[in-house]
Design a protein around this motif. Structure first.
Motif, PDB file in Angstrom:
ATOM      1  N   GLY A 163       0.798  -1.216   0.000  1.00  0.00           N
ATOM      2  CA  GLY A 163       0.000   0.000   0.000  1.00  0.00           C
ATOM      3  C   GLY A 163       0.828   1.261   0.000  1.00  0.00           C
ATOM      4  O   GLY A 163       0.556   2.178  -0.755  1.00  0.00           O
ATOM      5  N   LEU A 164       1.865   1.305   0.829  1.00  0.00           N
ATOM      6  CA  LEU A 164       2.658   2.510   0.936  1.00  0.00           C
ATOM      7  C   LEU A 164       3.720   2.620  -0.150  1.00  0.00           C
ATOM      8  O   LEU A 164       4.262   3.696  -0.384  1.00  0.00           O
ATOM      9  CB  LEU A 164       3.329   2.569   2.313  1.00  0.00           C
ATOM     10  N   LEU A 165       4.057   1.536  -0.804  1.00  0.00           N
ATOM     11  CA  LEU A 165       5.071   1.605  -1.857  1.00  0.00           C
ATOM     12  C   LEU A 165       4.530   2.366  -3.063  1.00  0.00           C
ATOM     13  O   LEU A 165       3.377   2.172  -3.457  1.00  0.00           O
ATOM     14  CB  LEU A 165       5.474   0.201  -2.307  1.00  0.00           C
ATOM     15  N   PRO A 166       5.355   3.231  -3.674  1.00  0.00           N
ATOM     16  CA  PRO A 166       4.924   3.853  -4.931  1.00  0.00           C
ATOM     17  C   PRO A 166       4.588   2.769  -5.951  1.00  0.00           C
ATOM     18  O   PRO A 166       5.186   1.682  -5.936  1.00  0.00           O
ATOM     19  CB  PRO A 166       6.158   4.662  -5.360  1.00  0.00           C
ATOM     20  N   ALA A 167       3.641   3.070  -6.831  1.00  0.00           N
ATOM     21  CA  ALA A 167       3.150   2.066  -7.777  1.00  0.00           C
ATOM     22  C   ALA A 167       4.261   1.376  -8.570  1.00  0.00           C
ATOM     23  O   ALA A 167       4.242   0.150  -8.720  1.00  0.00           O
ATOM     24  CB  ALA A 167       2.132   2.707  -8.728  1.00  0.00           C
ATOM     25  N   PRO A 168       5.259   2.116  -9.104  1.00  0.00           N
ATOM     26  CA  PRO A 168       6.315   1.422  -9.858  1.00  0.00           C
ATOM     27  C   PRO A 168       7.082   0.416  -9.016  1.00  0.00           C
ATOM     28  O   PRO A 168       7.409  -0.680  -9.479  1.00  0.00           O
ATOM     29  CB  PRO A 168       7.222   2.566 -10.337  1.00  0.00           C
ATOM     30  N   LEU A 169       7.369   0.773  -7.757  1.00  0.00           N
ATOM     31  CA  LEU A 169       8.111  -0.147  -6.905  1.00  0.00           C
ATOM     32  C   LEU A 169       7.252  -1.349  -6.515  1.00  0.00           C
ATOM     33  O   LEU A 169       7.747  -2.471  -6.437  1.00  0.00           O
ATOM     34  CB  LEU A 169       8.605   0.577  -5.648  1.00  0.00           C
ATOM     35  N   ALA A 170       5.977  -1.108  -6.267  1.00  0.00           N
ATOM     36  CA  ALA A 170       5.070  -2.215  -5.961  1.00  0.00           C
ATOM     37  C   ALA A 170       4.998  -3.179  -7.146  1.00  0.00           C
ATOM     38  O   ALA A 170       4.937  -4.403  -6.968  1.00  0.00           O
ATOM     39  CB  ALA A 170       3.683  -1.678  -5.621  1.00  0.00           C
ATOM     40  N   LYS A 171       5.024  -2.618  -8.351  1.00  0.00           N
ATOM     41  CA  LYS A 171       5.002  -3.444  -9.558  1.00  0.00           C
ATOM     42  C   LYS A 171       6.249  -4.315  -9.637  1.00  0.00           C
ATOM     43  O   LYS A 171       6.172  -5.521  -9.880  1.00  0.00           O
ATOM     44  CB  LYS A 171       4.925  -2.542 -10.790  1.00  0.00           C
ATOM     45  N   GLU A 173      11.243   1.611   3.073  1.00  0.00           N
ATOM     46  CA  GLU A 173      12.634   1.190   2.926  1.00  0.00           C
ATOM     47  C   GLU A 173      12.903  -0.113   3.666  1.00  0.00           C
ATOM     48  O   GLU A 173      13.685  -0.949   3.187  1.00  0.00           O
ATOM     49  CB  GLU A 173      13.572   2.287   3.423  1.00  0.00           C
ATOM     50  N   GLY A 174      12.258  -0.297   4.800  1.00  0.00           N
ATOM     51  CA  GLY A 174      12.465  -1.528   5.547  1.00  0.00           C
ATOM     52  C   GLY A 174      12.068  -2.758   4.753  1.00  0.00           C
ATOM     53  O   GLY A 174      12.810  -3.751   4.705  1.00  0.00           O
ATOM     54  N   GLN A 175      10.903  -2.714   4.116  1.00  0.00           N
ATOM     55  CA  GLN A 175      10.478  -3.894   3.369  1.00  0.00           C
ATOM     56  C   GLN A 175      11.314  -4.091   2.116  1.00  0.00           C
ATOM     57  O   GLN A 175      11.579  -5.230   1.704  1.00  0.00           O
ATOM     58  CB  GLN A 175       8.996  -3.811   3.031  1.00  0.00           C
ATOM     59  N   LEU A 176      11.794  -3.002   1.501  1.00  0.00           N
ATOM     60  CA  LEU A 176      12.670  -3.134   0.340  1.00  0.00           C
ATOM     61  C   LEU A 176      14.010  -3.739   0.738  1.00  0.00           C
ATOM     62  O   LEU A 176      14.573  -4.567   0.015  1.00  0.00           O
ATOM     63  CB  LEU A 176      12.881  -1.771  -0.324  1.00  0.00           C
ATOM     64  N   ARG A 177      14.520  -3.339   1.909  1.00  0.00           N
ATOM     65  CA  ARG A 177      15.777  -3.926   2.392  1.00  0.00           C
ATOM     66  C   ARG A 177      15.602  -5.419   2.662  1.00  0.00           C
ATOM     67  O   ARG A 177      16.478  -6.232   2.343  1.00  0.00           O
ATOM     68  CB  ARG A 177      16.234  -3.214   3.672  1.00  0.00           C
TER      69      ARG A 177
END
Length: 581
Positions: free
Chosen positions: A351-359, A391-395
């Motif tokens: 939900g909080l991730l920008p659409a491109p990153l969520a994609k 950033e935590g979930q991306l890490r």
């Protein structure tokens, strides 16, 4: 005079008219049918399941070849690339997927070209890879994958300028330091990647430059970077005569921390009425869910100790409804003698991730999502609760559980989850079951609860096998080499202790010893694991049996106080998450 009536001619006109009207009608029916079929086809296409890294393999293969939408064909191919091992198969999937309008924002085309170039290089197709890198940078010069192209084409100056925070630029800076020295690489890393592997040596070297000494301002920058690397001694050497200021830096307590400090002092003195009033004045309804859970639990216990048991039960029930996770949910459920309510189902996406990153995350392109994030933010540290969650979930996705879990914990304390579905999602991300096979097997062999050992590992190493403490503890369960040798009966190297299976077995055995020595008291056993059985054993008193929550608050080591609550709260959260389907 009227011409004679010709019946046959009139009949022919009628037949012709009927035929014409019939043809028009048939055409209209055919057109309507075609439109209906087209609409039905569009509806069916819209109803196709989305493509993601969890999609069925056979479905992905069909979509990669036969889906009428070229975008979906490319998405399926990119997912499959991450699921096949050999570079030849990857290259076959990626050929012809770099299409896209360079003048428009394009996400997947440059990624496809990058992965194609990497596959070619892996296969030894050096010249083809070079042409692919050149084409990528020419077509999509502003896209983050072009940073990899500049790195591969050995253009570090352009890379530093255009993509300063991209991991490729940070790797190039370390390489620059190793090959050319100087202060440029160290300063670049201090600005954009102070925690990057190898950055410490580059920053320390930049501090000692004699040919072109760095300014006082840049020395402060380099010293801050060395502190982030955990090298306080090097930071002090960099600052020279200013080292005392650096050593004395202490982060000021937040308002929440100050309030808890006062509350804890009142609780330890058993001033139940004063503690209750102080907590009530802070208004838990305005606090983040984890902080409110702490306030409500202690308000309930203060009420209970004053004989107001009905009020205490009502407070604890409300607490569990609001936040059914963590240490205080566990203690409230124990005090009530009930099973905590099942948590809400986790939200389906971050939900909080920008659409491109969520994609990109959905397609399994985790490294690409991380590189885009760093590039867009110019390496700026996450400050807001929302950015800490992102950033935590991306890490975590790229394997950095050490910083990733720390950022997710901070986001949770700040109250980033705005509803119960988001709470469950965040708790699920904060409590990954990494190394569950090794930890579970070790726990069962030792005769302890697997989720207890999982909770210890999460707190000890944040589920990282290579982390080492300043005191010398190693691996998933942070075993001291001497303790590990005693448990194993043989001397072990640090490399051996970094193996998850061996570390789990020895850690499980040690935790079992603590439980036996503590006569099954889980509070004392966990405290002993952290502080040592000698120290923890000296803290035993009647409070441990009568009010164990208060006993935890009397532990003289602040680190151990936090440790006990974190481990036991983590165990309970893992149990709650296991109830989610």
């Amino acid at each position: 005079m009227l011409p004679p009536y010709d019946a046959s001619a009139n009949g022919t006109e009628k037949v012709l008219g009927l035929k014409q009207r019939g043809a028009v009608g048939l055409a209209a029916v055919a057109l309507g049918t075609a439109i209906a079929l087209a609409l039905l086809q569009q509806q069916l296409l819209r109803q196709r399941p989305s493509l993601n890294s969890n999609s069925d393999l056979s479905f992905l293969r069909r979509s990669a070849r036969f889906d009428p939408d070229p975008q979906r064909r490319r998405e399926a191919r990119l997912i499959l690339v991450g699921q096949v091992v050999d570079s030849a198969s990857q290259l076959q999937l990626l050929r012809g997927q770099g299409w896209g309008n360079p003048r428009q924002e394009t996400l997947l085309a440059p990624i496809s070209l990058k992965l194609e170039a990497l596959a070619q290089a892996q296969l030894g197709q050096t010249e083809a890879a070079k042409k692919s890198w050149q084409y990528l940078f020419r077509q999509f010069p502003a896209a983050p994958p072009s940073a990899d192209a500049l790195y591969a084409l050995s253009k570090p100056v352009e890379l530093f300028k255009q993509f300063p925070a991209h991991p490729a630029a940070l790797a190039a800076a370390v390489k620059w330091h190793q090959q050319k020295g100087g202060s440029e690489a160290g300063l670049h890393l201090a600005r954009y990647g102070k925690r990057w592997p190898g950055a410490g040596a580059a920053m320390a070297a930049a501090c000692k430059q004699s040919k072109q000494p760095v300014s006082a301002e840049n020395k402060q920058l380099l010293a801050a970077g060395l502190v982030a690397q955990g090298d306080l001694a090097a930071a002090n050497r960099c600052l020279g005569d200013k080292k005392t200021k650096l050593q004395e830096q202490v982060e000021p307590l937040s308002a929440t921390s100050k309030a808890w400090q006062i509350t804890r002092e009142l609780l330890v003195k058993r001033q139940w009425a004063k503690a209750y009033n102080f907590l009530a004045q802070a208004n838990p309804d305005k606090q983040s869910a984890p902080i409110a859970a702490r306030s409500r639990f202690w308000m309930g216990l203060c009420a209970w100790q004053q004989g107001q048991k009905a009020e205490a039960r009502a407070i604890w029930q409300n607490q569990l409804q609001q936040y059914p996770y963590g240490y205080y949910a566990w203690r409230a459920s124990v005090r009530l003698g009930v099973t905590a309510p099942a948590p809400a189902q986790a939200a389906k996406s971050a939900g909080l991730l920008p659409a491109p990153l969520a994609k990109l995350e959905s397609l399994g392109l985790h490294a690409e999502a991380w590189e885009h994030w760093r590039t867009w933010r110019l390496g700026q540290s996450a400050q807001t609760a929302a950015d800490l969650w992102r950033e935590g979930q991306l890490r975590l996705s790229v394997g950095d559980s050490w910083l990733g879990l720390a950022q997710l914990d901070s986001a949770a304390l700040a109250g980033v989850a705005s509803n119960k579905e988001q709470q469950s999602l965040l708790e699920k991300q904060r409590h990954p079951l990494s190394f569950s096979a090794e930890l579970g097997a070790a726990a069962r062999k030792a005769g302890i609860e697997p989720l207890l050992l999982q909770g210890v590992a999460r707190q000890e190493s944040r589920l990282n096998t290579t982390v080492r403490s300043p005191a010398g503890a190693v691996g998933l369960l942070q075993l001291m080499p001497a303790t590990a040798q005693e448990l194993a009966g043989v001397k072990l190297t640090d490399m051996e202790l970094e193996k998850a299976s061996l570390n789990s077995q020895l850690g499980g055995r040690y935790l079992k010893q603590m439980l036996v020595e503590s006569k099954g008291n889980i509070f004392l056993a966990v405290a002993s694991y952290n502080a040592g059985p000698g120290a923890a054993g000296s803290w035993q008193n009647e409070t441990l049996q009568q009010i164990p929550e208060l006993w935890v608050e009397t532990i003289p080591y602040p680190e151990t106080r936090i440790y006990v609550k974190s481990v036991l709260g983590g165990k309970f959260s893992y149990e709650q998450l296991s109830r989610l389907k």
